[in-house]
Design an enzyme around this catalytic site. Structure first.
Site, short mmCIF file in Angstrom:
data_model
loop_
_atom_site.label_atom_id
_atom_site.label_comp_id
_atom_site.label_asym_id
_atom_site.label_seq_id
_atom_site.Cartn_x
_atom_site.Cartn_y
_atom_site.Cartn_z
NE ARG A 101 62.54 43.61 22.78
CZ ARG A 101 62.65 41.96 22.70
NH1 ARG A 101 62.47 41.32 23.41
NH2 ARG A 101 62.01 41.72 21.14
CG HIS A 340 65.52 42.95 19.69
ND1 HIS A 340 65.67 42.96 20.97
CD2 HIS A 340 64.80 41.59 19.84
CE1 HIS A 340 65.74 41.55 21.86
NE2 HIS A 340 64.79 40.89 20.85
CB CYS A 341 64.63 48.64 19.97
SG CYS A 341 66.70 48.23 19.91
CG MET A 342 60.63 47.69 15.90
SD MET A 342 60.14 47.89 14.51
CE MET A 342 57.91 47.66 14.52
#
Length: 348
Positions: A101, A340-342
């Site tokens: 992300r 969401h970060c990944m």
């Protein structure tokens, strides 16, 4: 090669689409950095396997692996997890970490359904020394994708920006936080002010209005990413987390953000927070706001908490055309990020 700086994406009719708009693929990177999950790396490939299992039923998954050895290992996990590998495309590109992300390309589109790529500078959240492989990913990928590409500049310097620090609605509005972009702590772009960022967002993402929240949640290693706080779920609605327990240090932070959002004239929906997730004496950034919207599914981090069910129910009502699936993230969040970060979406 980047186009001339004066030929900005917005000037050429490009914009950053919302996450719920149709995807061509989701980009992720296979977990490999043991120091990101110290003492707890063993379950992480299985968490990734489960994530890919759901995503590949929705859209193509582009999976970054360092080399053929890592690709073979990933294939073994995915096959055991029931993943159809014809729907997974492996890209052998080494990375420092898995948080695509933040360092992956941000894609833009125009009204002719043409796609472009933004190659922001990445410096590991202005905190860690190992970032050069991650920073190189957009340029390396575009040698094969061959899209129009821009490296955003401001004051004759490339702009550092992570995808987790912004959330657009695809219609000219964007969420971000002052703590992440304007604080001198973990300062990404010394010398840039609020007006500078708003101009960059306008020129490169097609943004007309920026909604500035204040602080991020306790335990956030990025110093204020918005994707742990508040997210657009459609062009006119935002979900944002709240903490009713006044003794919790997140309470005052989240109430201030709630008050700011009330003045936007948008529909604001509250998401609960899980009870604090603590490991090895450290409070972790556990948040239901870190969900990922794919074509047919919404993946939501869950934490073995009574509020898991409430959060899943709220998001199921907001995404009636998608299957809302909880992904156990108690192990994953020890890496200081979740779903969401990944992930990074590539629009269709």
């Amino acid at each position: 090669m980047p186009l001339a700086r004066t030929d900005t994406p917005a000037g050429l009719g490009y914009r950053m689409p919302a996450e719920w708009e149709p995807h061509a693929a989701t980009w992720i990177a296979w977990p490999h950095q043991k120091s990101d999950w110290p003492g707890k790396i063993a379950p992480i490939p299985w968490v990734y396997t489960e994530i890919v299992r759901h995503l590949h039923q929705s859209e193509k998954v582009n999976l970054l692996v360092a080399d053929s050895r890592m690709e073979a290992a990933a294939r073994r996990y995915l096959l055991k997890g029931g993943v159809d590998l014809t729907k997974v495309h492996f890209w052998q590109q080494p990375t420092n970490r898995v948080w695509t992300r933040d360092y992956g390309p941000i894609f833009v589109v125009n009204d002719k359904h043409q796609k472009g790529m933004l190659d922001w500078r990445f410096n590991a959240w202005a905190k860690y020394p190992d970032w050069k492989q991650d920073d190189a990913i957009p340029g390396k990928l575009n040698k094969k994708l061959k899209l129009p590409a821009w490296q955003p500049f401001c004051h004759d310097k490339r702009v550092v920006l992570e995808g987790g620090s912004i959330d657009p609605n695809g219609k000219g509005m964007l969420l971000t936080t002052e703590e992440c972009l304007l604080s001198p702590v973990q300062e990404r772009n010394p010398g840039m002010n609020r007006a500078d960022y708003e101009k960059v967002f306008h020129d490169y993402l097609g943004i007309k209005k920026v909604i500035w929240l204040n602080q991020g949640i306790v335990g956030d290693d990025t110093h204020g990413h918005v994707d742990d706080l508040a997210r657009f779920v459609n062009a006119k609605s935002i979900v944002t987390i709240r903490e009713p327990n006044a003794a919790d240090p997140n309470h005052a932070i989240l109430e201030e953000n709630w008050d700011r959002l009330k003045y936007t004239k948008l529909d604001i929906i509250a998401l609960p927070m899980p009870e604090p997730v603590v490991f090895n004496g450290q409070r972790l950034p556990a948040s239901y706001a870190n969900f990922y919207i794919a074509n047919t599914v919404v993946l939501v981090p869950t934490f073995n908490d009574p509020n898991d069910r409430e959060a899943l129910g709220i998001l199921a009502e907001l995404f009636p055309d998608r299957k809302v699936v909880g992904i156990h993230a108690v192990d994953l969040v020890w890496g200081l990020g979740t779903l969401h970060c990944m992930t990074q979406q590539e629009p269709r």
